[in-house]
Scaffold this active site. Structure first.
Site, short mmCIF file in Angstrom:
data_model
loop_
_atom_site.label_atom_id
_atom_site.label_comp_id
_atom_site.label_asym_id
_atom_site.label_seq_id
_atom_site.Cartn_x
_atom_site.Cartn_y
_atom_site.Cartn_z
N THR A 160 2.40 -4.19 10.18
CA THR A 160 1.15 -3.79 9.19
C THR A 160 1.48 -2.46 9.25
O THR A 160 1.31 -1.46 10.24
CB THR A 160 -0.10 -4.29 9.62
OG1 THR A 160 -0.10 -5.62 10.09
CG2 THR A 160 -1.25 -4.01 8.83
N LYS A 211 -1.37 -7.59 3.03
CA LYS A 211 -1.81 -7.90 4.36
C LYS A 211 -2.81 -6.80 4.81
O LYS A 211 -3.78 -7.34 5.38
CB LYS A 211 -0.51 -7.34 5.20
CG LYS A 211 -0.75 -7.17 6.58
CD LYS A 211 -1.33 -8.28 7.54
CE LYS A 211 -1.39 -8.07 8.92
NZ LYS A 211 -1.78 -9.10 9.86
N LYS A 220 -7.10 1.43 12.87
CA LYS A 220 -5.88 1.80 11.91
C LYS A 220 -5.53 1.05 10.54
O LYS A 220 -5.40 1.83 9.76
CB LYS A 220 -4.65 1.47 12.91
CG LYS A 220 -3.38 1.72 12.32
CD LYS A 220 -2.35 0.84 12.97
CE LYS A 220 -2.24 -0.61 12.13
NZ LYS A 220 -0.85 -1.33 12.43
#
Length: 292
Positions: A95, A171, A240
């Site tokens: 990711t 994603k 994040k």
């Protein structure tokens, strides 16, 4: 296709995925910064790589690294890419940001290496079962070339466009929605508890009627039971990914007001020592707010 595959990045997810490839009969060469997972996979039939150049020498490389900085440091090395064999392809399954995906695409093209983005939906048990959802984007011929590999790793491959960053944005969107679901569950549970309603009763009702499915039932139970360790996905990683969503949205002039709320909760969770707990632990931030 050639059964040789290189795999870089053997955290819990990467180890499970590489192990499935070994079990499926692929000749897997593995590299990881720490030796433990390498030894585990070598015992299962994988080959240890002395360096990243050896991994890229297989011609087909899958990577599952933690974040932009690690991908940049380890894999966006012009010398590494220049030494890859003709027809080599790198599949980045991490990711990462849209910006990094675009830089990686350009750099790989400059050195004649194919590049795909193929991040996944699913936690470690899903990876171990080979039941991930694989989000694939990049040139159609490369997606088709890798489809047998993806079929080992997941239950379905979702082609999402010819530009790798398109898989990364999807994603990021998925993880953003998970974060907002956790935040809303946290708020609902704190309200119910303050009114004297049992949190487990609330979650059972909601997931058995209005909101069936693994997200509300799984995270709802963690929140109701206050079970945040061991973490399936840490608050640090959650922050994040919410930051990735906020940055991607800012680049496209799309406001994400819920994102600001979730980011504040995650920052507060980290400040309160919850960095390594599951990101569902932001429910404790909401509970503290409800008591004040």
């Amino acid at each position: 296709m050639d059964k040789r595959i290189g795999f870089i990045g053997l955290g819990a997810m990467g180890t499970a995925m590489a192990a499935n490839l070994v079990a499926a009969g692929y000749d897997v060469t593995v590299w990881n910064r720490s030796p433990g997972p390498v030894e585990l996979l070598v015992a299962a039939g994988a080959r240890p790589a002395a360096d990243l150049e050896e991994v890229f020498g297989t011609g087909t490389v899958l990577s599952m690294l933690a974040n932009d900085d690690v991908v940049e440091e380890r894999l966006l090395d012009p010398a590494l890419l220049a030494g890859a064999p003709e027809g080599a392809v790198h599949v980045n399954m991490a990711t990462v940001s849209v910006e990094l995906a675009k830089r990686a695409t350009a750099l790989h093209a400059e050195h004649g290496v194919g590049y795909l983005a193929a991040p996944v939906f699913g936690r470690v048990p899903v990876a171990e079962a080979g039941q991930l959802n694989v989000l694939a984007a990049g040139p159609d011929e490369l997606v088709e070339r890798l489809r047998p590999v993806f079929d080992v790793l997941g239950k379905r491959t979702w082609p999402l466009g010819t530009q790798p960053h398109q898989a990364n944005i999807v994603k990021i969107i998925g993880n953003y929605l998970l974060a907002t679901a956790i935040q809303s569950l946290s708020e609902a549970v704190s309200l119910a508890e303050k009114a004297g309603v049992d949190a487990n009763d609330l979650v059972e009702l909601l997931t058995g009627s209005l909101f069936p499915g693994p997200v509300y039932s799984g995270y709802g139970k963690l929140i109701a039971d206050r079970e945040y360790e061991p973490a399936g996905f840490t608050a640090t990683l959650g922050l994040k990914d919410v930051n990735l969503a906020m940055n991607a949205a800012a680049g496209l002039d799309v406001p994400l007001p819920f994102g600001e709320i979730v980011r504040e909760s995650l920052h507060e969770a980290l400040a309160n020592g919850q960095a390594d707990q599951d990101w569902a632990s932001i429910a404790e931030v909401q509970r503290r707010r409800a008591r004040s």
